[in-house]
Design a protein around this motif. Sequence first.
Motif, PDB file in Angstrom:
ATOM      1  N   ASP A  61      -2.725 -27.660  10.553  1.00 43.59           N
ATOM      2  CA  ASP A  61      -4.112 -27.514  10.985  1.00 43.59           C
ATOM      3  C   ASP A  61      -4.731 -26.265  10.358  1.00 43.59           C
ATOM      4  O   ASP A  61      -4.110 -25.597   9.533  1.00 43.59           O
ATOM      5  CB  ASP A  61      -4.212 -27.505  12.515  1.00 43.59           C
ATOM      6  CG  ASP A  61      -3.553 -26.281  13.158  1.00 43.59           C
ATOM      7  OD1 ASP A  61      -3.328 -25.267  12.468  1.00 43.59           O
ATOM      8  OD2 ASP A  61      -3.261 -26.354  14.370  1.00 43.59           O
ATOM      9  N   ALA A  62      -5.946 -25.953  10.761  1.00 50.88           N
ATOM     10  CA  ALA A  62      -6.673 -24.852  10.146  1.00 50.88           C
ATOM     11  C   ALA A  62      -6.082 -23.489  10.474  1.00 50.88           C
ATOM     12  O   ALA A  62      -6.447 -22.486   9.846  1.00 50.88           O
ATOM     13  CB  ALA A  62      -8.139 -24.898  10.585  1.00 50.88           C
ATOM     14  N   ASN A  63      -5.191 -23.432  11.460  1.00 46.95           N
ATOM     15  CA  ASN A  63      -4.488 -22.186  11.774  1.00 46.95           C
ATOM     16  C   ASN A  63      -3.090 -22.148  11.162  1.00 46.95           C
ATOM     17  O   ASN A  63      -2.297 -21.274  11.487  1.00 46.95           O
ATOM     18  CB  ASN A  63      -4.397 -22.014  13.293  1.00 46.95           C
ATOM     19  CG  ASN A  63      -5.747 -21.844  13.936  1.00 46.95           C
ATOM     20  OD1 ASN A  63      -6.562 -21.049  13.479  1.00 46.95           O
ATOM     21  ND2 ASN A  63      -6.013 -22.610  14.979  1.00 46.95           N
ATOM     22  N   PHE A  64      -2.789 -23.144  10.321  1.00 43.30           N
ATOM     23  CA  PHE A  64      -1.497 -23.273   9.644  1.00 43.30           C
ATOM     24  C   PHE A  64      -0.339 -23.520  10.608  1.00 43.30           C
ATOM     25  O   PHE A  64       0.808 -23.192  10.321  1.00 43.30           O
ATOM     26  CB  PHE A  64      -1.211 -22.062   8.751  1.00 43.30           C
ATOM     27  CG  PHE A  64      -2.249 -21.884   7.692  1.00 43.30           C
ATOM     28  CD1 PHE A  64      -3.220 -20.911   7.818  1.00 43.30           C
ATOM     29  CD2 PHE A  64      -2.280 -22.726   6.597  1.00 43.30           C
ATOM     30  CE1 PHE A  64      -4.200 -20.758   6.858  1.00 43.30           C
ATOM     31  CE2 PHE A  64      -3.253 -22.578   5.631  1.00 43.30           C
ATOM     32  CZ  PHE A  64      -4.213 -21.592   5.768  1.00 43.30           C
ATOM     33  N   ASP A  65      -0.666 -24.125  11.742  1.00 49.86           N
ATOM     34  CA  ASP A  65       0.366 -24.599  12.644  1.00 49.86           C
ATOM     35  C   ASP A  65       0.729 -26.022  12.243  1.00 49.86           C
ATOM     36  O   ASP A  65      -0.151 -26.822  11.899  1.00 49.86           O
ATOM     37  CB  ASP A  65      -0.130 -24.588  14.097  1.00 49.86           C
ATOM     38  CG  ASP A  65      -0.390 -23.180  14.605  1.00 49.86           C
ATOM     39  OD1 ASP A  65       0.393 -22.277  14.232  1.00 49.86           O
ATOM     40  OD2 ASP A  65      -1.364 -22.980  15.358  1.00 49.86           O
ATOM     41  N   ARG A  66       2.014 -26.333  12.284  1.00 54.59           N
ATOM     42  CA  ARG A  66       2.469 -27.682  11.932  1.00 54.59           C
ATOM     43  C   ARG A  66       1.900 -28.678  12.929  1.00 54.59           C
ATOM     44  O   ARG A  66       2.023 -28.509  14.140  1.00 54.59           O
ATOM     45  CB  ARG A  66       4.007 -27.731  11.958  1.00 54.59           C
ATOM     46  CG  ARG A  66       4.592 -29.082  11.572  1.00 54.59           C
ATOM     47  CD  ARG A  66       4.495 -29.320  10.072  1.00 54.59           C
ATOM     48  NE  ARG A  66       5.322 -30.432   9.678  1.00 54.59           N
ATOM     49  CZ  ARG A  66       4.927 -31.713   9.691  1.00 54.59           C
ATOM     50  NH1 ARG A  66       3.703 -32.021  10.075  1.00 54.59           N
ATOM     51  NH2 ARG A  66       5.750 -32.663   9.297  1.00 54.59           N
ATOM     52  N   ARG A  67       1.207 -29.691  12.412  1.00 58.26           N
ATOM     53  CA  ARG A  67       0.599 -30.713  13.260  1.00 58.26           C
ATOM     54  C   ARG A  67       1.642 -31.807  13.508  1.00 58.26           C
ATOM     55  O   ARG A  67       1.953 -32.596  12.614  1.00 58.26           O
ATOM     56  CB  ARG A  67      -0.646 -31.277  12.574  1.00 58.26           C
ATOM     57  CG  ARG A  67      -1.438 -32.236  13.435  1.00 58.26           C
ATOM     58  CD  ARG A  67      -2.661 -32.755  12.706  1.00 58.26           C
ATOM     59  NE  ARG A  67      -3.809 -31.857  12.786  1.00 58.26           N
ATOM     60  CZ  ARG A  67      -4.383 -31.271  11.757  1.00 58.26           C
ATOM     61  NH1 ARG A  67      -3.912 -31.466  10.541  1.00 58.26           N
ATOM     62  NH2 ARG A  67      -5.422 -30.478  11.904  1.00 58.26           N
ATOM     63  N   HIS A  68       2.166 -31.851  14.718  1.00 58.50           N
ATOM     64  CA  HIS A  68       3.293 -32.742  14.996  1.00 58.50           C
ATOM     65  C   HIS A  68       2.891 -34.222  15.043  1.00 58.50           C
ATOM     66  O   HIS A  68       3.743 -35.092  14.911  1.00 58.50           O
ATOM     67  CB  HIS A  68       3.981 -32.325  16.298  1.00 58.50           C
ATOM     68  CG  HIS A  68       4.605 -30.961  16.232  1.00 58.50           C
ATOM     69  ND1 HIS A  68       5.674 -30.670  15.406  1.00 58.50           N
ATOM     70  CD2 HIS A  68       4.269 -29.786  16.843  1.00 58.50           C
ATOM     71  CE1 HIS A  68       5.989 -29.390  15.524  1.00 58.50           C
ATOM     72  NE2 HIS A  68       5.149 -28.836  16.380  1.00 58.50           N
ATOM     73  N   ASP A  69       1.596 -34.499  15.249  1.00 54.66           N
ATOM     74  CA  ASP A  69       1.149 -35.892  15.230  1.00 54.66           C
ATOM     75  C   ASP A  69       0.414 -36.221  13.924  1.00 54.66           C
ATOM     76  O   ASP A  69      -0.401 -37.139  13.867  1.00 54.66           O
ATOM     77  CB  ASP A  69       0.251 -36.195  16.425  1.00 54.66           C
ATOM     78  CG  ASP A  69      -1.011 -35.340  16.449  1.00 54.66           C
ATOM     79  OD1 ASP A  69      -1.103 -34.377  15.652  1.00 54.66           O
ATOM     80  OD2 ASP A  69      -1.918 -35.631  17.252  1.00 54.66           O
ATOM     81  N   SER A  70       0.724 -35.480  12.860  1.00 51.56           N
ATOM     82  CA  SER A  70       0.087 -35.724  11.563  1.00 51.56           C
ATOM     83  C   SER A  70       0.376 -37.141  11.077  1.00 51.56           C
ATOM     84  O   SER A  70       1.459 -37.689  11.290  1.00 51.56           O
ATOM     85  CB  SER A  70       0.595 -34.716  10.528  1.00 51.56           C
ATOM     86  OG  SER A  70       0.197 -35.087   9.222  1.00 51.56           O
ATOM     87  N   TRP A  71      -0.588 -37.697  10.358  1.00 44.91           N
ATOM     88  CA  TRP A  71      -0.386 -39.034   9.791  1.00 44.91           C
ATOM     89  C   TRP A  71       0.708 -39.055   8.738  1.00 44.91           C
ATOM     90  O   TRP A  71       1.210 -40.128   8.396  1.00 44.91           O
ATOM     91  CB  TRP A  71      -1.686 -39.530   9.182  1.00 44.91           C
ATOM     92  CG  TRP A  71      -2.770 -39.796  10.176  1.00 44.91           C
ATOM     93  CD1 TRP A  71      -2.766 -39.490  11.517  1.00 44.91           C
ATOM     94  CD2 TRP A  71      -4.028 -40.415   9.912  1.00 44.91           C
ATOM     95  NE1 TRP A  71      -3.943 -39.875  12.100  1.00 44.91           N
ATOM     96  CE2 TRP A  71      -4.737 -40.444  11.145  1.00 44.91           C
ATOM     97  CE3 TRP A  71      -4.629 -40.930   8.779  1.00 44.91           C
ATOM     98  CZ2 TRP A  71      -6.027 -40.981  11.249  1.00 44.91           C
ATOM     99  CZ3 TRP A  71      -5.900 -41.459   8.866  1.00 44.91           C
ATOM    100  CH2 TRP A  71      -6.587 -41.494  10.092  1.00 44.91           C
TER     101      TRP A  71
END
Length: 451
Positions: free
Chosen positions: A103-113
Amino acid sequence: MKKIIIISLVILGLAAGAGLGVLIWWLVRSDSPYETILLEGNLGAVRSTAAFTRIHGHGDMFWWFYPSVASSPMSRPVLLWLHGVTGIASSYLANFGMFGPYDANFDRRHDSWVNDYNLLFVDAPLGTGFSSSNWQNTSNTDFPGLDENADHLLRTLQSFYDIHGEYKNAPLYVCSQGDGSQLALALTIKLNEDNSFKDRFKGIILGNPVISPALALTKLGFYLEELGYVDAAGREAIENFSNVTSLLVESEQFQEAFLKFTFLGKYINENTGAVAVNLAHIVEKLYRSSLDSDYFGVKSYLDSLYPTDTHINNFMDTVGRAILHVPDTVRYDGQRELATNAFMETYMKPIVDKVEHILSNSDVTVNIYNGNLDAVSNTPGQLEWVNRLSWPGQAQFLSSPRETLVFNRLIEGYFRESNRLRFYWLNVAGQLAPIDNPIGIRRILNRITNN
C-alpha cells in the motif's frame, strides 16, 4: 514518521540499485516499431518487472508487472489494468492505492490481487504517470489521442510478452476503471483483430465505466434525490445541466460537452443544495469547504483513506523513481494536461457501439461492474445503455435471472450473467470499488476468470 519511511525507502532503493548495476538494460529489435527498456529495481520481497516500451517516433509507455505469488503463476490470468485521463495513473492508484502487493505506506497488502493473479499496470495514455510522448509541436492537435494510444497499448503488450514469453499461454483480461474503459474497449478491438492474441485473450472487465457519460448523467438528479442529497429543486437543476450537456453531445460539440461534464462536481456543490458531496463516493462525509477540485473527487477520497503530506506526483517522482531507477528526464504525470486536451474530442462520444462490436464480432466476454455509491457513473444511468445493447445475445442476457453475490452469508451485491455479457451490481462501493468492497470485487473476479 511517514517522511522517515519514505527517506529510508529511497536510500534502500538506491542502495539496491547500486548492487544490481546501472540503470537500464536495452532490448533492441531493429526490425520492430518498438523496443523495450527494462528498469532495474524491485519493491520489497515481491518480484516485479518494470519497463518502458519505446514506440519509435511516438513516446515511451511505462508498465510494471507483478507475477502472482501463487503456485504455478504462468497458469494464472494476467490482468492488464488501465486508468484514463481524468484519474490517477495505474502505477500509483491501482498499484499502491488499491490492490498491488504494497500500500501507500509500504505495508504488505495481505489481500492483494497478486495472491491470485498476475498484475500488469500500464500508465496510459501517453503523458500520464511515467509514460511520456515525444510531442514537441506548438499545437495540441498532434498529441496522441484515443486511437493512437490503443495502437501504443498493443505494442506495449507485445513488448511485455517479448520479455515474459512464459505467460503467453496464461489467460489475458483487459481491465479498466472509469474513463480507462475508453482505452480498454479500443484495445480490445485491436486485440481481437490480431490473431497472435486470439487464444489467450479471454475478456474485458469494465469497472464503473464511462461509456455513455451524457446518458448516465440523465439519471443523476433522480439518484441524488432518492438518496436525499437534493430536493425537487436540486433535481431540476441537475436535469437542466444534463439536458444542456446532452444537447452539446448531440450537436457534436464534444470539447464544450467535456468541459461542462468535468465541471459537474463543482456545479452540484454550488447550485443544487447538496453543499458537500463527493461524486466518486457519495456517502463520504465532507466539510462544507471540501469542494470537488479533482474532476470527480477520486483524489480527495484517496487522501482521506491514506493521509499523507506527500503529493502523489512528488511521491512517484521521488520514491517510485528511486525504486525503479527511472531517468530524471521523465517527470511523473508531466504531460497530463496535454493528454487530457487530446481526449476532449472523444471523451463524451458514446462508445456503446464499441461494446456492441465486441459482443457481435468476437468470443471474449464483456464484464461490467458498478459500485452503487458512484454518482458519476451511477448504476441507473449505466443500465440505461446496458439494457439497450443491440447484439445477438441481448435477449438471453435480459432474460437471465438477477442473482445474489454472497460471501460468508453477507450480500456483497448482485449479478446477471449470460455467456458473453455480465453485469455486477456492487454494494457499498464507489468509483474506487476495489478499495471500498475488496471482498465483493474478488468474488466478481473469481466468477469472471473461473480462478
